[in-house]
Design an enzyme around this catalytic site. Structure first.
Site, mmCIF file in Angstrom:
data_model
loop_
_atom_site.group_PDB
_atom_site.id
_atom_site.type_symbol
_atom_site.label_atom_id
_atom_site.label_comp_id
_atom_site.label_asym_id
_atom_site.label_seq_id
_atom_site.Cartn_x
_atom_site.Cartn_y
_atom_site.Cartn_z
ATOM 1 N N LEU A 371 0.836 -1.204 0.000
ATOM 2 C CA LEU A 371 0.000 0.000 0.000
ATOM 3 C C LEU A 371 0.865 1.246 0.000
ATOM 4 O O LEU A 371 0.494 2.277 -0.541
ATOM 5 C CB LEU A 371 -0.904 0.009 1.237
ATOM 6 C CG LEU A 371 -2.024 -1.026 1.264
ATOM 7 C CD1 LEU A 371 -2.701 -1.025 2.616
ATOM 8 C CD2 LEU A 371 -3.033 -0.740 0.165
ATOM 9 N N GLY A 375 8.507 6.122 6.372
ATOM 10 C CA GLY A 375 9.689 6.155 7.199
ATOM 11 C C GLY A 375 9.782 4.987 8.152
ATOM 12 O O GLY A 375 10.864 4.491 8.437
ATOM 13 N N GLY A 377 8.363 1.992 7.770
ATOM 14 C CA GLY A 377 8.299 0.674 7.141
ATOM 15 C C GLY A 377 7.273 0.639 6.029
ATOM 16 O O GLY A 377 6.704 1.661 5.655
ATOM 17 N N LYS A 394 1.664 -3.389 8.815
ATOM 18 C CA LYS A 394 2.816 -2.502 8.727
ATOM 19 C C LYS A 394 4.024 -3.260 9.224
ATOM 20 O O LYS A 394 4.022 -3.785 10.337
ATOM 21 C CB LYS A 394 2.560 -1.264 9.587
ATOM 22 C CG LYS A 394 3.635 -0.219 9.451
ATOM 23 C CD LYS A 394 3.102 1.140 9.863
ATOM 24 C CE LYS A 394 3.939 2.250 9.235
ATOM 25 N NZ LYS A 394 3.250 3.529 9.243
ATOM 26 N N ASP A 491 2.736 11.802 16.356
ATOM 27 C CA ASP A 491 3.036 11.921 14.928
ATOM 28 C C ASP A 491 1.779 12.257 14.132
ATOM 29 O O ASP A 491 1.432 11.582 13.165
ATOM 30 C CB ASP A 491 3.677 10.628 14.413
ATOM 31 C CG ASP A 491 4.497 10.860 13.157
ATOM 32 O OD1 ASP A 491 4.675 12.040 12.774
ATOM 33 O OD2 ASP A 491 4.971 9.877 12.563
#
Ligand code: NAG
Ligand code: NAG
Ligand code: NAG
Ligand code: NAG
Length: 691
Positions: A371, A375, A377, A394, A491
């Protein structure tokens, strides 16, 4: 009348013609029977046989079979006239040549050397050799008459045993015998190579067919015997050459043939082909392709290879290959699906996925299912085998075990959060150097893509943008205030906001930055987050608070409204989005910052509110930022829109950042963030250049 005469003449002609043909044939026959013959294989009529001798169905003359101490003879049926009686003087012997192909096969390879007897080409006055002895006498002579001139026997022996009583030179020799088995001359079996004349020895009982030539020159009274393997043409130099006057040996009529005898070891003596001629004509050559094949008997070396060694070897090989195969398969299987599990993880068991399931869900993490790669992965789409749930996996590479426990605890705890604007974390899996996080799959991908990817033709309309903004705000507010513990996202950014099928914005990717906190290099505390979203004080202290999330959310608001990245270009200068918006705000041209792709289709109040909130939230001083709780209320209109005084807003974020962030110690901070940020490479270089 005339025709009658003609008929008589005609009949006469025919008669005379037939007669002449008959005479010709009658003349030709004695000529043909006068010694010259050639046999490629034999029929029973070709030979007069006794003892063990027999012609096999394939045409092989088998002189002996597996029988002890027995003789065998095979003679050319008709007698031959070896003497030249036409001369008035003492009779001379006619020149003759004979050639034959033979093979000696010992049943038992242990007795290949030394133990059995050979065969001989023989010229004898009689075909009845019933008085001869077997064994070392080769069926030629008897103990009683050996050596007597009355025997009239001439032979060329191919002997494979040493008989000391006959003075045999070795157990593999060729000898010339006259009336006795004590050879006039004998040579070790072999041949002289044409050209260099080198001697090559041959093993008579090697089972391999070999050819023998016996040539006698009646004038020169010289006998030559030549031997060679069938593949080698007749060598020029004979194996042995013997001056001999056969006139005392030869009787009026002589028979030519072969004699052989067995001893105590089963040995087969075969003759494959034979030719003979008189008077200086070379014996007709034999065509090997027309000769019968030598049968393989007993456990020959080759058959031992074939039937014993080969099957065992191949079985062993197969077994080894099989075991290796299983070993590698298991190891591969083990490696492919290998996971890291520690004792403390037991309590998180229900949240743990097996790597095998994830592997199959994502079709082996194929590129087809990729997909995106960021940063932290790569993210793969997958479908869980049993439940058919769509998931996003992920893969985060992580080499440190440090802090892993806390991180997993947090992952699991976050996994329990149920909020419609928060991407559900379903669980995790650990492998060596790798962590896999399993999320609910969201059909419409990340907001970042929607916002900045020019390839997506449809522009996100303002109502959708405000809807997403509200969703993300409520998610953050929930994390900061309403959840059982304060969760700092760390984040917040457009690429961490996912969109579902109804274009709801869902906040994802919690705490990954925290994992980064405990990176391999524990001495350096990296400031985490993404360039452009990082609050100045976070840069300074490295401590994330709810208000650093608010700062990032402020930048996010500006990003969504302006459709620009937090750090971008304007008038060919690298600038922070905040500064750019602020500049327009202060100069009263705030509407100029709104994403031109919206083409004016938006509510002025809403845009104004969002931009103001964006500036408020991204205020350099944490205390000046509102809480997420308040932001939600502003957005929902439950609180009147806040007012920003121009003085309150008189700052330049870029300068602040430079002052706070890019200190002597923090350059690595920037570089470490490059990989996890969007479009920061150039800005980072500008920032460092700017010092
Ligand atoms: C060998 O030959 C003799 C005579 O032809 C026969 O009687 C005997 O059965 C043979 N033996 C074998 C083992 O073939
Ligand atoms: C027989 O001998 C005579 C005289 O010795 C000779 O001329 C003749 O060629 C010989 N014939 C054969 C067939 O050897
Ligand atoms: C061979 O000779 C012996 C005597 O030497 C005799 O008894 C026997 O009948 C002869 N055999 C044939 C087939 O002529
Ligand atoms: C025998 O061999 C010698 C050479 O080694 C040759 O000169 C002679 O002609 C040969 N004789 C026969 C009968 O082949």
């Amino acid at each position: 009348m005339w025709s009658k005469t003609m008929l008589v003449v005609f009949i006469n002609i025919v008669f005379i013609h037939c007669l002449s043909v008959n005479i010709g044939a009658a003349v030709a026959n004695p000529a043909a029977s006068d010694g010259r013959f050639v046999h490629h294989g034999f029929t029973a009529e070709d030979l007069t046989m006794d003892g063990l001798a027999a012609v096999t169905p394939t045409g092989l003359l088998a002189l002996t079979n597996a029988t002890y101490q027995t003789k065998a003879h095979a003679f050319h049926p008709a007698p031959l006239r070896f003497l030249n009686t036409s001369s008035s003087a003492a009779a001379t012997v006619r020149s003759f040549s004979t050639s034959f192909v033979f093979a000696i096969v010992s049943d038992d390879p242990r007795f290949r050397n030394n133990v059995d007897h050979g065969l001989a080409f023989v010229v004898s006055p009689t075909k009845n050799l019933s008085t001869a002895n077997a064994g070392q006498y080769l069926g030629l002579l008897s103990m009683a008459d050996d050596g007597k001139p009355s025997n009239h026997v001439f032979a060329v022996e191919l002997d494979i045993i040493t008989n000391p009583e006959f003075g045999d030179i070795d157990s593999n020799h060729v000898g010339v015998d006259v009336n006795s088995l004590r050879s006039l001359q004998a040579k070790t079996a072999g041949y002289y190579v044409d050209g260099d004349g080198a001697f090559r020895s041959l093993q008579l009982n090697s089972q391999k067919p070999m050819q023998v030539w016996v040539d006698y020159d009646g004038q020169a009274k010289q006998l030559n015997v030549t031997l060679s393997p069938v593949q080698v043409p007749k060598p020029k130099k004979p194996l042995l050459s013997q001056a001999i006057d056969l006139s005392t040996v030869m009787a009026e009529e002589m028979y030519v043939g072969f004699s052989s005898a067995t001893g105590v070891v089963f040995t087969h003596h075969y003759v494959l082909g034979w030719s003979f001629s008189f008077d200086g004509g070379a014996a007709p050559s034999l065509d090997f392709s027309m000769l019968p094949k030598v049968p393989r008997v007993g456990p020959t070396r080759r058959s031992v290879m074939l039937y014993v060694v080969l099957p065992i070897a191949s079985a062993l090989l197969f077994l080894v290959a099989f075991v290796l195969g299983v070993f590698f398969f298991v190891r591969r299987w083990h490696r492919q699906y290998a996971e890291v599990r520690e004792d403390w993880e037991v309590e998180f068991g229900p949240h743990r996925f097996t790597y095998k399931d994830l592997f199959h869900a994502t079709q082996g993490f194929t590129d087809k299912n990729l997909l995106g790669a960021g940063g932290f992965g790569s993210v793969y789409k997958g479908v869980l085998p049993v439940s058919n749930t769509e998931i996003a996996v992920k893969r985060v590479s992580h080499n440190s075990r440090q802090g892993m426990r806390e991180f997993i605890a947090e992952v699991v705890s976050i996994g329990r959060i149920r909020h419609r604007n928060i991407v559900r974390l379903l669980g995790y899996c650990r492998r060596k150097g790798e962590l896999l996080l399993v999320y609910d799959y969201k059909t419409n991908g990340s907001l970042d893509k929607c916002l900045h990817d020019n390839a997506t033709s449809t522009t996100l309309c303002w109502p959708k943008r405000i809807h997403i903004i509200k969703g993300v705000a409520s998610a953050l507010s929930y994390l900061h205030k309403d959840w059982e513990q304060v969760v700092i996202h760390r984040d917040v950014k457009a690429s961490n906001v996912l969109l579902d099928s109804e274009m709801n914005g869902l906040l994802g990717d919690f705490g990954l930055s925290r994992l980064r906190d405990h990176g391999a290099d524990a001495k350096t505390t990296y400031v985490v987050g993404t360039m452009g979203y990082i609050a100045p004080e976070l840069m300074h202290t490295g401590k994330a608070t709810p208000l650093t999330d608010v700062f990032a959310f402020g930048v996010f608001l500006l990003e969504v409204t302006c459709g620009r990245r937090p750090i971008g270009e304007s008038d060919s200068n690298e600038i922070l989005l905040i500064d750019w918006v602020l500049k327009h705000f202060l100069s009263g041209s705030i509407l100029d910052v709104v994403d031109p792709r919206l083409a004016g289709r938006f509510s002025f109040e809403e845009v104004n509110l969002v931009l103001k909130l964006g500036l408020m939230c991204s205020h350099p001083l944490p205390k000046a930022r509102p809480s997420m709780d308040r932001v939600v209320k502003y957005l929902d209109g439950m609180l009147p829109a806040p007012e920003l005084s121009p003085t309150h807003m008189s700052y330049n974020m870029m300068e602040l950042m430079l002052q706070n962030g890019v200190g002597s110690h923090s350059l690595p901070v920037w570089s470490s963030l490059l990989d996890s940020s969007v479009g920061t490479m150039s800005s980072a270089s500008v920032l460092s250049d700017g010092r």
